[in-house]
Design a protein around this motif. Structure first.
Motif, mmCIF file in Angstrom:
data_model
loop_
_atom_site.group_PDB
_atom_site.id
_atom_site.type_symbol
_atom_site.label_atom_id
_atom_site.label_comp_id
_atom_site.label_asym_id
_atom_site.label_seq_id
_atom_site.Cartn_x
_atom_site.Cartn_y
_atom_site.Cartn_z
ATOM 1 N N LEU A 1 -7.210 2.596 -5.531
ATOM 2 C CA LEU A 1 -7.652 1.322 -4.967
ATOM 3 C C LEU A 1 -7.671 0.224 -6.013
ATOM 4 O O LEU A 1 -7.957 0.465 -7.198
ATOM 5 N N VAL B 1 0.812 -1.217 0.000
ATOM 6 C CA VAL B 1 0.000 0.000 0.000
ATOM 7 C C VAL B 1 0.842 1.263 0.000
ATOM 8 O O VAL B 1 0.293 2.366 -0.099
ATOM 9 N N MET C 1 -7.000 6.223 1.226
ATOM 10 C CA MET C 1 -6.701 5.134 0.291
ATOM 11 C C MET C 1 -6.942 5.626 -1.127
ATOM 12 O O MET C 1 -8.087 5.960 -1.487
ATOM 13 N N ASP D 1 -7.567 -4.878 -2.664
ATOM 14 C CA ASP D 1 -7.718 -4.135 -1.412
ATOM 15 C C ASP D 1 -9.070 -4.432 -0.755
ATOM 16 O O ASP D 1 -9.319 -3.963 0.357
#
Length: 122
Positions: free
Chosen positions: A84, A62, A81, A88
């Motif tokens: 994506l 990540v 985030m 995920d």
């Protein structure tokens, strides 16, 4: 400390989400705050930590896409985030502990939120 996670949802690949975890109780700034995730049929996985002394750490998968941050005045930790990916997809949990140190395993954290679902479609 009690934790309440929010912000999950259903998004498309490449989209962004920001998860929030609000903490009740005293001395939020003294806790290491972390995000974990658990995909169906898999073990709970560490994602990122914001330590009480200010440092952060993210897992390699990540890095560059997710960013953990905290607002001690608001007793809240966030997970931004971006970009994506379908991989995920998971239930994301926030966790807290005063003495997790540099441990990234779930049992190092004594306090857990209820989880928020993140689903990324391709």
């Amino acid at each position: 400390v009690q934790l309440q996670a929010s912000g999950g949802g259903l998004v498309q690949a490449g989209d962004s989400l920001r998860l929030s975890c609000a903490a009740s109780g005293r001395d939020f700034s003294t806790y290491d705050m972390a995000w974990f995730r658990q995909a169906p049929g898999k073990e709970r996985e560490f994602v990122a930590v914001s330590r009480s002394h200010g440092s952060t750490y993210h897992i390699d998968s990540v890095k560059g896409r997710f960013a953990i941050s905290r607002d001690n005045a608001e007793n809240t930790v966030y997970l931004q985030m971006n970009s994506l990916k379908p991989e995920d997809t998971a239930v994301y949990y926030c966790a807290a502990d005063r003495s997790a140190g540099y441990s990234y395993i779930p049992r190092a954290f004594n306090y857990w939120g209820q989880g928020t679902q993140v689903t990324v479609s391709s």
